[in-house]
Design a protein around this motif. Structure first.
Motif, PDB file in Angstrom:
ATOM      1  N   PRO A   1      11.262  10.903  17.856  1.00  0.00           N
ATOM      2  CA  PRO A   1      10.838  10.477  16.515  1.00  0.00           C
ATOM      3  C   PRO A   1      10.972  11.565  15.445  1.00  0.00           C
ATOM      4  O   PRO A   1      11.210  11.261  14.277  1.00  0.00           O
ATOM      5  CB  PRO A   1       9.373  10.076  16.709  1.00  0.00           C
ATOM      6  CG  PRO A   1       9.257   9.707  18.152  1.00  0.00           C
ATOM      7  CD  PRO A   1      10.230  10.611  18.874  1.00  0.00           C
TER       8      PRO A   1
ATOM      9  N   TRP B   1      14.185  11.275  13.315  1.00  0.00           N
ATOM     10  CA  TRP B   1      14.458  10.048  12.572  1.00  0.00           C
ATOM     11  C   TRP B   1      14.830  10.299  11.110  1.00  0.00           C
ATOM     12  O   TRP B   1      15.851   9.807  10.633  1.00  0.00           O
ATOM     13  CB  TRP B   1      13.275   9.089  12.691  1.00  0.00           C
ATOM     14  CG  TRP B   1      13.368   7.905  11.787  1.00  0.00           C
ATOM     15  CD1 TRP B   1      12.532   7.569  10.768  1.00  0.00           C
ATOM     16  CD2 TRP B   1      14.386   6.895  11.792  1.00  0.00           C
ATOM     17  NE1 TRP B   1      12.953   6.420  10.157  1.00  0.00           N
ATOM     18  CE2 TRP B   1      14.097   5.989  10.766  1.00  0.00           C
ATOM     19  CE3 TRP B   1      15.521   6.673  12.566  1.00  0.00           C
ATOM     20  CZ2 TRP B   1      14.887   4.880  10.486  1.00  0.00           C
ATOM     21  CZ3 TRP B   1      16.319   5.559  12.292  1.00  0.00           C
ATOM     22  CH2 TRP B   1      15.994   4.684  11.274  1.00  0.00           C
TER      23      TRP B   1
ATOM     24  N   PRO C   1      12.802   1.559  11.163  1.00  0.00           N
ATOM     25  CA  PRO C   1      11.998   2.780  11.275  1.00  0.00           C
ATOM     26  C   PRO C   1      10.952   2.750  12.381  1.00  0.00           C
ATOM     27  O   PRO C   1      10.661   3.793  12.968  1.00  0.00           O
ATOM     28  CB  PRO C   1      11.358   2.934   9.896  1.00  0.00           C
ATOM     29  CG  PRO C   1      11.529   1.636   9.213  1.00  0.00           C
ATOM     30  CD  PRO C   1      12.685   0.933   9.856  1.00  0.00           C
ATOM     31  N   GLN C   2      10.370   1.602  12.689  1.00  0.00           N
ATOM     32  CA  GLN C   2       9.359   1.565  13.749  1.00  0.00           C
ATOM     33  C   GLN C   2       9.962   1.876  15.120  1.00  0.00           C
ATOM     34  O   GLN C   2       9.246   2.274  16.041  1.00  0.00           O
ATOM     35  CB  GLN C   2       8.643   0.227  13.763  1.00  0.00           C
ATOM     36  CG  GLN C   2       7.773   0.040  12.525  1.00  0.00           C
ATOM     37  CD  GLN C   2       7.038  -1.280  12.559  1.00  0.00           C
ATOM     38  OE1 GLN C   2       7.551  -2.280  13.042  1.00  0.00           O
ATOM     39  NE2 GLN C   2       5.836  -1.279  12.014  1.00  0.00           N
ATOM     40  N   LEU C   3      11.268   1.692  15.244  1.00  0.00           N
ATOM     41  CA  LEU C   3      11.971   1.997  16.488  1.00  0.00           C
ATOM     42  C   LEU C   3      12.732   3.315  16.423  1.00  0.00           C
ATOM     43  O   LEU C   3      13.382   3.700  17.395  1.00  0.00           O
ATOM     44  CB  LEU C   3      12.953   0.876  16.827  1.00  0.00           C
ATOM     45  CG  LEU C   3      12.365  -0.514  17.010  1.00  0.00           C
ATOM     46  CD1 LEU C   3      13.477  -1.534  17.198  1.00  0.00           C
ATOM     47  CD2 LEU C   3      11.405  -0.533  18.183  1.00  0.00           C
ATOM     48  N   GLN C   4      12.696   3.986  15.254  1.00  0.00           N
ATOM     49  CA  GLN C   4      13.523   5.171  14.995  1.00  0.00           C
ATOM     50  C   GLN C   4      14.984   4.862  15.338  1.00  0.00           C
ATOM     51  O   GLN C   4      15.655   5.608  16.053  1.00  0.00           O
ATOM     52  CB  GLN C   4      13.039   6.411  15.768  1.00  0.00           C
ATOM     53  CG  GLN C   4      11.728   6.959  15.301  1.00  0.00           C
ATOM     54  CD  GLN C   4      10.556   6.316  16.015  1.00  0.00           C
ATOM     55  OE1 GLN C   4      10.581   6.127  17.226  1.00  0.00           O
ATOM     56  NE2 GLN C   4       9.523   5.966  15.269  1.00  0.00           N
TER      57      GLN C   4
END
Length: 122
Positions: free
Chosen positions: A36, A39, A69-72
């Protein structure tokens, strides 16, 4: 201009892995951060313009990037890069996984503070 003496320029595969697919004359390539912390760097440097330059010899008519973005992760869609599509092309090497490897070779500038998060040898 980069002023960080500890920064490195490395291929994208040191920061992310990829999955790919194709439909017709369109290639769909996902890029998923190894960590993360990487990212924001991916968002800043794996842009539609950078991807279009990386695929210049394939002459995509359009490059579209979708951020997750929540999963990068991000999804890159390249139009008109498959020689007409799998069923029409004589060049099978231009499909699927081969294109993700081309994207994963994209040079990325990594600040020294993020170097510990890279995959592979330091």
């Amino acid at each position: 201009m980069n002023t960080d003496p500890n920064s490195l320029t490395v291929p994208l595969y040191r920061l992310a892995h990829s999955r790919t697919g194709d439909k017709g004359n369109r290639s769909n390539i996902s890029v998923i951060a190894w960590h993360p912390a990487l990212w924001e760097l991916l968002v800043a440097q794996v842009t539609e313009e950078a991807v279009a330059r990386q695929f210049a010899q394939r002459r995509p008519s359009r490059v579209t990037r979708y951020l997750l973005p929540q999963l990068q992760a991000m999804n890159i869609v390249l139009d008109d890069v498959l020689d007409g599509g799998v069923n029409d092309a004589l060049n099978l090497d231009s499909h699927g996984k081969a294109l993700s490897f081309l994207l994963l070779d994209l040079p990325v500038q990594v600040p020294g503070a993020l170097v510990p998060y890279l995959a592979g040898p330091r």
